[in-house]
Each structure stands twice: as structure tokens, then as C-alpha cells.
Write a protein that holds these residues in place. Structure first.
Motif, PDB file in Angstrom:
ATOM      1  N   GLY A 177       0.782  -1.245   0.000  1.00  0.00           N
ATOM      2  CA  GLY A 177       0.000   0.000   0.000  1.00  0.00           C
ATOM      3  C   GLY A 177       0.807   1.284   0.000  1.00  0.00           C
ATOM      4  O   GLY A 177       0.233   2.360   0.186  1.00  0.00           O
ATOM      5  N   LYS A 178       2.134   1.186  -0.236  1.00  0.00           N
ATOM      6  CA  LYS A 178       2.962   2.407  -0.216  1.00  0.00           C
ATOM      7  C   LYS A 178       3.764   2.548  -1.501  1.00  0.00           C
ATOM      8  O   LYS A 178       4.448   1.617  -1.907  1.00  0.00           O
ATOM      9  N   LEU A 179       3.686   3.735  -2.094  1.00  0.00           N
ATOM     10  CA  LEU A 179       4.424   3.989  -3.329  1.00  0.00           C
ATOM     11  C   LEU A 179       5.173   5.318  -3.199  1.00  0.00           C
ATOM     12  O   LEU A 179       4.577   6.347  -2.877  1.00  0.00           O
ATOM     13  N   ASN A 180       6.487   5.274  -3.436  1.00  0.00           N
ATOM     14  CA  ASN A 180       7.302   6.495  -3.359  1.00  0.00           C
ATOM     15  C   ASN A 180       7.397   7.240  -4.686  1.00  0.00           C
ATOM     16  O   ASN A 180       7.506   8.462  -4.698  1.00  0.00           O
ATOM     17  N   ILE A 181       7.430   6.458  -5.797  1.00  0.00           N
ATOM     18  CA  ILE A 181       7.687   7.091  -7.101  1.00  0.00           C
ATOM     19  C   ILE A 181       6.731   6.526  -8.148  1.00  0.00           C
ATOM     20  O   ILE A 181       6.667   5.307  -8.342  1.00  0.00           O
ATOM     21  N   LEU A 182       6.002   7.410  -8.798  1.00  0.00           N
ATOM     22  CA  LEU A 182       5.181   7.021  -9.951  1.00  0.00           C
ATOM     23  C   LEU A 182       5.790   7.682 -11.184  1.00  0.00           C
ATOM     24  O   LEU A 182       5.877   8.917 -11.244  1.00  0.00           O
ATOM     25  N   VAL A 183       6.228   6.868 -12.145  1.00  0.00           N
ATOM     26  CA  VAL A 183       6.762   7.425 -13.394  1.00  0.00           C
ATOM     27  C   VAL A 183       5.773   7.129 -14.523  1.00  0.00           C
ATOM     28  O   VAL A 183       5.616   5.983 -14.938  1.00  0.00           O
ATOM     29  N   ASN A 184       5.078   8.155 -14.967  1.00  0.00           N
ATOM     30  CA  ASN A 184       4.159   8.029 -16.102  1.00  0.00           C
ATOM     31  C   ASN A 184       4.987   8.145 -17.377  1.00  0.00           C
ATOM     32  O   ASN A 184       5.265   9.255 -17.845  1.00  0.00           O
ATOM     33  N   ASN A 185       5.407   7.000 -17.894  1.00  0.00           N
ATOM     34  CA  ASN A 185       6.310   6.989 -19.051  1.00  0.00           C
ATOM     35  C   ASN A 185       5.633   6.524 -20.337  1.00  0.00           C
ATOM     36  O   ASN A 185       5.876   7.093 -21.391  1.00  0.00           O
ATOM     37  N   ALA A 186       4.795   5.480 -20.240  1.00  0.00           N
ATOM     38  CA  ALA A 186       4.250   4.854 -21.457  1.00  0.00           C
ATOM     39  C   ALA A 186       3.473   5.855 -22.299  1.00  0.00           C
ATOM     40  O   ALA A 186       2.753   6.704 -21.776  1.00  0.00           O
ATOM     41  N   ALA A 187       3.645   5.753 -23.585  1.00  0.00           N
ATOM     42  CA  ALA A 187       2.898   6.606 -24.504  1.00  0.00           C
ATOM     43  C   ALA A 187       2.866   5.938 -25.867  1.00  0.00           C
ATOM     44  O   ALA A 187       3.618   4.990 -26.125  1.00  0.00           O
ATOM     45  N   THR A 188       1.982   6.446 -26.685  1.00  0.00           N
ATOM     46  CA  THR A 188       1.862   5.881 -28.031  1.00  0.00           C
ATOM     47  C   THR A 188       1.774   7.012 -29.046  1.00  0.00           C
ATOM     48  O   THR A 188       1.422   8.133 -28.684  1.00  0.00           O
ATOM     49  N   ILE A 189       2.106   6.712 -30.275  1.00  0.00           N
ATOM     50  CA  ILE A 189       1.970   7.739 -31.317  1.00  0.00           C
ATOM     51  C   ILE A 189       1.469   7.093 -32.609  1.00  0.00           C
ATOM     52  O   ILE A 189       1.916   6.002 -32.971  1.00  0.00           O
ATOM     53  N   THR A 190       0.519   7.725 -33.221  1.00  0.00           N
ATOM     54  CA  THR A 190       0.026   7.262 -34.510  1.00  0.00           C
ATOM     55  C   THR A 190       0.455   8.305 -35.529  1.00  0.00           C
ATOM     56  O   THR A 190       0.082   9.471 -35.410  1.00  0.00           O
ATOM     57  N   LEU A 191       1.280   7.897 -36.463  1.00  0.00           N
ATOM     58  CA  LEU A 191       1.811   8.869 -37.429  1.00  0.00           C
ATOM     59  C   LEU A 191       0.916   8.951 -38.664  1.00  0.00           C
ATOM     60  O   LEU A 191       0.854   8.017 -39.462  1.00  0.00           O
ATOM     61  N   ARG A 192       0.176  10.040 -38.745  1.00  0.00           N
ATOM     62  CA  ARG A 192      -0.663  10.295 -39.922  1.00  0.00           C
ATOM     63  C   ARG A 192      -0.720  11.799 -40.145  1.00  0.00           C
ATOM     64  O   ARG A 192      -0.438  12.574 -39.227  1.00  0.00           O
ATOM     65  N   LYS A 193      -1.171  12.201 -41.312  1.00  0.00           N
ATOM     66  CA  LYS A 193      -1.438  13.623 -41.538  1.00  0.00           C
ATOM     67  C   LYS A 193      -2.661  13.992 -40.705  1.00  0.00           C
ATOM     68  O   LYS A 193      -3.582  13.164 -40.544  1.00  0.00           O
ATOM     69  N   SER A 194      -2.687  15.207 -40.188  1.00  0.00           N
ATOM     70  CA  SER A 194      -3.778  15.629 -39.289  1.00  0.00           C
ATOM     71  C   SER A 194      -5.160  15.313 -39.860  1.00  0.00           C
ATOM     72  O   SER A 194      -6.041  14.832 -39.156  1.00  0.00           O
ATOM     73  N   LEU A 195      -5.337  15.544 -41.150  1.00  0.00           N
ATOM     74  CA  LEU A 195      -6.666  15.351 -41.740  1.00  0.00           C
ATOM     75  C   LEU A 195      -7.047  13.872 -41.844  1.00  0.00           C
ATOM     76  O   LEU A 195      -8.214  13.541 -42.036  1.00  0.00           O
ATOM     77  N   ASP A 196      -6.040  12.979 -41.715  1.00  0.00           N
ATOM     78  CA  ASP A 196      -6.322  11.547 -41.851  1.00  0.00           C
ATOM     79  C   ASP A 196      -6.621  10.857 -40.520  1.00  0.00           C
ATOM     80  O   ASP A 196      -6.972   9.675 -40.494  1.00  0.00           O
ATOM     81  N   TYR A 197      -6.453  11.573 -39.399  1.00  0.00           N
ATOM     82  CA  TYR A 197      -6.724  10.947 -38.095  1.00  0.00           C
ATOM     83  C   TYR A 197      -8.198  10.595 -37.968  1.00  0.00           C
ATOM     84  O   TYR A 197      -9.062  11.432 -38.246  1.00  0.00           O
ATOM     85  N   THR A 198      -8.453   9.356 -37.529  1.00  0.00           N
ATOM     86  CA  THR A 198      -9.844   8.982 -37.259  1.00  0.00           C
ATOM     87  C   THR A 198     -10.157   9.322 -35.809  1.00  0.00           C
ATOM     88  O   THR A 198      -9.238   9.555 -35.001  1.00  0.00           O
ATOM     89  N   LEU A 199     -11.431   9.299 -35.452  1.00  0.00           N
ATOM     90  CA  LEU A 199     -11.811   9.552 -34.058  1.00  0.00           C
ATOM     91  C   LEU A 199     -11.240   8.472 -33.150  1.00  0.00           C
ATOM     92  O   LEU A 199     -10.882   8.720 -31.998  1.00  0.00           O
ATOM     93  N   GLU A 200     -11.149   7.239 -33.692  1.00  0.00           N
ATOM     94  CA  GLU A 200     -10.583   6.125 -32.910  1.00  0.00           C
ATOM     95  C   GLU A 200      -9.096   6.374 -32.636  1.00  0.00           C
ATOM     96  O   GLU A 200      -8.614   6.142 -31.533  1.00  0.00           O
ATOM     97  N   ASP A 201      -8.360   6.846 -33.650  1.00  0.00           N
ATOM     98  CA  ASP A 201      -6.933   7.181 -33.455  1.00  0.00           C
ATOM     99  C   ASP A 201      -6.811   8.211 -32.338  1.00  0.00           C
ATOM    100  O   ASP A 201      -5.984   8.085 -31.435  1.00  0.00           O
ATOM    101  N   TYR A 202      -7.642   9.240 -32.444  1.00  0.00           N
ATOM    102  CA  TYR A 202      -7.584  10.344 -31.478  1.00  0.00           C
ATOM    103  C   TYR A 202      -7.878   9.831 -30.063  1.00  0.00           C
ATOM    104  O   TYR A 202      -7.143  10.123 -29.116  1.00  0.00           O
TER     105      TYR A 202
END
Ligand SMILES: NC(=O)c1ccc[n+]([C@@H]2O[C@H](COP(=O)([O-])OP(=O)(O)OC[C@H]3O[C@@H](n4cnc5c(N)ncnc54)[C@H](OP(=O)(O)O)[C@@H]3O)[C@@H](O)[C@H]2O)c1
Length: 157
Positions: free
Chosen positions: A94-119
Motif C-alpha cells: 500500500g505504499k508507493l514512493n515514485i510514480l513514473v508516467n512513461n508509457a505513450a503511443t503515437i500514430t503517425l498520420r497527416k492531421s486530416l487523416d486521423y480517425t476519431l478512434e486514433d484520437y
């Protein structure tokens, strides 16, 4: 030479007795953060979506003498985030000293091609998940008496 350097580092400071959750520790920057924290003696918990890769990393860390545990979690899912914090609560009493929010994702598309699901997927993983994890981890961070949150970001976020 390396051993002397390691000795100096350990003498300067230590994270023995500390606990850390690092999201996305199986590759890249998250992997390096897990190794650094564990190398300084912290007990570390990590997660990713790929069970095979996660288990391989955990085995490698065990061989190196690092105290690292982990479980499969898709951080874009609220249920998975809740389960993750449940596992961290059990692993670290029940004790945590450090939380590192590291994970992330990227979808490489032109802005106009992003779907709502991608977003939605990108926003869930990169924005909603770190925010929600901070909320879920708050009682654990408070209980440690010395809670720290680190956000890894990008100019692309
Ligand atoms: N690399 C760069 O040049 C760079 C530059 C600036 C900032 N950053 C930032 O640094 C951080 C890490 O980037 P990186 O390049 O090291 O990433 P990476 O090599 O792609 O690794 C990402 C890690 O996060 C996990 N992950 C991704 N989506 C997930 C999800 N939905 N649920 C659970 N785990 C997930 C991945 O495992 P699975 O895919 O198996 O789930 C992997 O362990 C990110 O926040 C990024 O924005 C990176």
C-alpha cells in the motif's frame, strides 16, 4: 573501473526501501528508468501490453539481481489501470514512493487523416491514463510519506 564507479554511485545515494511504478518499462526510456531505479535499490513495478516481452525483461532483471515485478496492462483501459494499481498496492504493502508516467503511443498520420478512434486511443494512453493513474495512486503515494510523480513527455504530446 566500472565496479569502482558503481561503488561511488551507491555510496553517494541509494533508493533502498523505496518503491516505484514505471509504466511501459519493457522498452526504450521506460526500460532505462526501471534499470536505474532498481540499480539504486528501489523495488520496481512495471507494465506493458506484451506479456512475452514483459516476462523476458523480468527474467533478465532477476538475473541482474534487480527487484522488479510487473503485469500486463493496457493503460488506455480504465479497468486495466484500476487492476494495475490493485497489484501495486499488494506488491508494495500500500505504499508507493515514485510514480513514473512513461508509457505513450503515437500514430503517425497527416492531421486530416486521423480517425476519431486514433484520437481517442492516443488521448486515452498519453493523457487520460497518466491523469487517472495519479488519482488512483494518490493514497499509496500519501501513505509512503514521501510520494513523487514524474511525467515523461514529448514535443509531440
Ligand atoms: N523516444 C524518443 O525519442 C522520445 C522523445 C521524447 C519523448 N519521449 C517520451 O518518452 C516516453 C517513452 O518513449 P519511448 O520512445 O521510450 O517509447 P517505446 O520505446 O515505444 O516504449 C513504450 C513503452 O510503453 C509501453 N506501452 C505503450 N502503450 C501502452 C499501453 N497502452 N499500455 C501499456 N503499456 C504501453 C510499451 O509496451 P507495449 O507496446 O508492449 O505495451 C513500451 O514498454 C513517452 O512518453 C514518449 O512520449 C520519447
Amino acid at each position: 573501473m566500472a565496479e569502482t564507479e558503481m561503488g561511488c554511485r551507491e555510496q553517494r545515494w541509494s533508493l533502498k526501501g523505496m518503491t516505484a511504478l514505471v509504466t511501459g518499462g519493457t522498452r526504450g526510456i521506460g526500460f532505462a528508468i526501471v534499470e536505474e531505479l532498481a540499480g539504486f535499490g528501489a523495488r520496481v513495478y512495471t507494465c506493458s501490453r506484451n506479456e512475452k516481452e514483459l516476462n523476458e525483461r523480468i527474467k533478465e532483471w532477476e538475473i541482474k539481481g534487480f527487484n522488479v515485478r510487473g503485469s500486463v496492462c493496457d493503460l488506455s483501459s480504465q479497468d486495466d489501470r484500476q487492476k494495475l494499481i490493485g497489484s501495486v498496492t499488494s506488491a508494495f504493502e500500500g505504499k508507493l514512493n515514485i510514480l513514473v508516467n512513461n508509457a505513450a503511443t503515437i500514430t503517425l498520420r497527416k492531421s486530416l487523416d486521423y480517425t476519431l478512434e486514433d484520437y481517442s486511443f492516443m488521448m486515452n494512453t498519453n493523457f487520460k491514463s497518466p491523469y487517472h493513474l495519479c488519482q488512483l495512486a494518490h493514497p499509496l503515494l500519501k501513505a509512503s510519506g514521501n510520494g513523487n510523480i514524474v511525467f515523461i513527455s514529448s514535443v509531440a504530446d
